[in-house]
Design an enzyme around this catalytic site. Structure first.
Site, mmCIF file in Angstrom:
data_model
loop_
_atom_site.group_PDB
_atom_site.id
_atom_site.type_symbol
_atom_site.label_atom_id
_atom_site.label_comp_id
_atom_site.label_asym_id
_atom_site.label_seq_id
_atom_site.Cartn_x
_atom_site.Cartn_y
_atom_site.Cartn_z
ATOM 1 N N SER A 46 42.534 36.802 55.545
ATOM 2 C CA SER A 46 43.727 36.355 55.158
ATOM 3 C C SER A 46 44.629 37.079 54.360
ATOM 4 C CB SER A 46 43.325 35.029 54.429
ATOM 5 O OG SER A 46 42.415 35.413 53.300
ATOM 6 N N ASP A 194 44.928 29.916 44.006
ATOM 7 C CA ASP A 194 43.591 30.128 44.225
ATOM 8 C C ASP A 194 43.113 31.274 43.718
ATOM 9 O OD1 ASP A 194 44.384 32.057 45.919
ATOM 10 O OD2 ASP A 194 43.803 31.403 47.661
ATOM 11 N N HIS A 197 44.699 35.083 46.817
ATOM 12 C CA HIS A 197 45.616 35.643 47.864
ATOM 13 C C HIS A 197 47.045 35.929 47.105
ATOM 14 C CE1 HIS A 197 42.962 33.026 50.153
ATOM 15 N NE2 HIS A 197 43.010 34.137 51.078
#
Length: 226
Positions: A46, A194, A197
């Site tokens: 990701s 989070d 990221h």
């Protein structure tokens, strides 16, 4: 009858002073098609995919801009997939390499570490990916992006996780980015909610870290069979 014969003779005989037809002009040769640019392929999870930011804000796209600004003839392909583990990457790398690439940037393992997957598995899967690249695109230069994890699963696990990237790079003679998230990992303002990221600003710093290592690789001669 004489008139008819004379008429036929006039139709069948060309005039003595008729000019010869001009020779046909040869067609211009079709211009050669421009040779395709060699490919830089980013293969990761990701972080490479740019989860939570616009595609043009993810670090592979920013690297593409730096490549263009430097006047280097490469095409950048982002093959990041959110949630990807090394096992998942191992299963799909052959599909991604249907065409040869010039540079293969390998960014995987972070999800393994966060899930506590045994390091022997992570090491084995990364080695298998490297072996597949060498088999399917033998001329490719491989750049390995190192990753680190917090010591939630123990200090020893985190230390060995960090070390396996250096070991793989040395064993396979790869170009190593020591830590992809250098200056970004653990910095709240550079990461999304989070805490994992990067934000657009974080991606800019990641691109700077990657570019420092990748630019010399891109300036080396390449030979790609399309």
């Amino acid at each position: 009858m004489l008139l008819l014969v004379g008429g036929c003779n006039n139709n069948s005989q060309p005039a003595a002073d008729t000019a010869e037809a001009p020779a046909a002009t040869p067609k211009a040769a079709a211009p050669d098609k421009a040779a395709p640019k060699p490919t830089v392929l980013f293969f990761g999870n990701s972080i490479t995919a740019g989860l939570g930011v616009d595609p043009e804000q993810a670090f592979p796209a920013l690297i593409g801009q730096k490549i263009d600004s430097a006047g280097l003839a490469y095409t950048v392909v982002n093959a990041g997939l959110s949630g990807e583990t090394t096992a998942g990457g191992r299963s799909r790398v052959g599909w991604v390499l249907r065409k040869p690439v010039a540079v293969f940037v390998l960014e995987l393992g972070g999800n393994d570490g966060l899930r506590g997957i045994p390091l022997t598995n992570t090491r084995r899967n990364l080695q298998a990916i490297i072996d597949t690249v060498r088999q399917l695109s033998p001329q490719a230069k491989i750049v390995l992006a190192g990753m680190q994890i917090p010591p939630n699963l123990g200090v020893d696990y985190a230390k060995q996780f960090k070390q396996l990237y250096g070991d793989l790079a040395q064993k396979n003679k790869l170009t190593l980015i020591p830590f992809l998230l250098e200056g970004v990992g653990g910095v709240a303002k550079l990461n999304q909610r989070d805490g994992i990221h990067p934000t657009p600003e974080g991606h800019r710093l990641v691109a700077r870290t990657v570019w420092t290592v990748l630019q010399p690789v891109l300036r080396q001669p390449v030979a790609v069979t399309q």
